[in-house]
Write a protein that holds these residues in place. Structure first.
Motif, PDB file in Angstrom:
ATOM      1  N   ASP A 170       0.832  -1.212   0.000  1.00 21.43           N
ATOM      2  CA  ASP A 170       0.000   0.000   0.000  1.00 21.43           C
ATOM      3  C   ASP A 170       0.864   1.259   0.000  1.00 21.43           C
ATOM      4  N   ILE A 171       1.919   1.251   0.809  1.00 23.34           N
ATOM      5  CA  ILE A 171       2.824   2.408   0.856  1.00 23.34           C
ATOM      6  C   ILE A 171       3.487   2.615  -0.505  1.00 23.34           C
ATOM      7  N   ALA A 222       2.387   1.573  -3.500  1.00 20.23           N
ATOM      8  CA  ALA A 222       1.400   1.962  -4.513  1.00 20.23           C
ATOM      9  C   ALA A 222       1.012   3.433  -4.385  1.00 20.23           C
ATOM     10  N   LYS A 223       0.819   3.892  -3.161  1.00 12.80           N
ATOM     11  CA  LYS A 223       0.460   5.291  -2.934  1.00 12.80           C
ATOM     12  C   LYS A 223       1.585   6.217  -3.402  1.00 12.80           C
ATOM     13  N   GLU A 250       1.654   6.418  -7.162  1.00 13.40           N
ATOM     14  CA  GLU A 250       0.552   7.281  -7.632  1.00 13.40           C
ATOM     15  C   GLU A 250       0.923   8.755  -7.544  1.00 13.40           C
ATOM     16  N   GLU A 251       1.768   9.076  -6.570  1.00  9.21           N
ATOM     17  CA  GLU A 251       2.189  10.460  -6.354  1.00  9.21           C
ATOM     18  C   GLU A 251       3.510  10.774  -7.066  1.00  9.21           C
TER      19      GLU A 251
END
Length: 250
Positions: free
Chosen positions: A66-67, A69-70, A73-74
């Motif tokens: 999750d870390i 992927a986030k 995305e940024e």
């Protein structure tokens, strides 16, 4: 540099043993996820002041992904820092599988394995002519099961150099399995935290190494090396530098 997740082998402990390529990524990374229970924190010293750092010792696989992927995305660069070389018991396989599902690009930068940090601490060559030309890298069965053909007992019958990860806490069991193929007087060395300032080395044979390890109270972060290469005596030199050998092989 394309935004992606980059797996980095941090080396065995000495922060100077990270590769130049790995250090350059750490310098540029926006997010670092590192194996906090094993990686020397000094490896992270060149990071940017505003770098977001996460200790994976407190994260499960889902949280780690999750870390990543986030961050992607940024448009952030992620450095996933593992101890030693991530290809050996680095648990990167499951992370890569999840990244592929998410179509997230990744790269792997190799590192100096604790195996080689251990060999350097022992001042040993693991492959000596006519003593042993093979190195078996393994671990004992624990919570992670193993096939019988991959057991230490089975491998011991080859009498090759053996390097055992993650086995120091069950040293008695490891020795019992090794004695299936090696003799009691086979040299053994245990290196705790190879290349760290508090490195410890214990030498012995299969007959006495378990007792020496217990006396030294070594219970984790140690490599077990077994084989006659640790005390080879007189041996035939390699043909590599033989006067009659063609230089192109050197």
């Amino acid at each position: 540099m394309t935004v992606k997740v980059i797996f980095i082998g941090a080396g065995p402990g000495d922060p100077d043993l990270i590769t130049v390529k790995g250090r350059k990524v750490i310098e540029k990374a926006d997010v670092i996820i590192y194996a906090g229970s094993l990686v020397n924190k000094d490896v992270l010293a060149p990071r940017k002041e505003n770098c977001d750092v996460h200790n994976s010792a407190y994260l499960n696989l889902e949280e780690t992904i999750d870390i990543m992927a986030k961050a992607i995305e940024e448009d952030k660069l992620v450095a996933r820092v593992h101890t030693g070389d991530p290809a050996i018991y680095g648990a990167i396989g499951e992370q890569i599988r999840e990244l592929k599902k998410l179509n997230i690009e990744y790269e792997i930068i190799p590192g100096v394995s604790s195996l080689f940090g251990t060999a350097s601490a022992l001042e040993a060559e693991l492959t000596i002519p006519e003593v042993s030309q093979s190195v078996i890298i393994t671990r004992p069965a624990g919570r992670t099961p193993k096939k019988e053909l991959e057991s230490i007992r089975s491998f011991s019958k080859h009498n090759a150099t053996m390097c055992i990860f993650l086995g120091i806490s069950m040293i008695d069991k490891v020795v019992d399995e090794l004695l299936e193929g090696y003799t009691e007087d086979t040299p053994v060395a245990v290196v705790k935290k190879a290349t760290w300032p508090d490195q410890e080395i214990i030498r012995g044979t299969l007959k006495d190494i378990a007792g020496k390890v217990k006396d030294a109270n070594i219970t984790k972060t140690a490599m077990i090396v077994v084989g006659d290469v640790l005390d080879p005596g007189d041996f035939t030199p390699s043909k590599l530098y033989d006067a009659n050998f063609k230089h192109e092989y050197r």
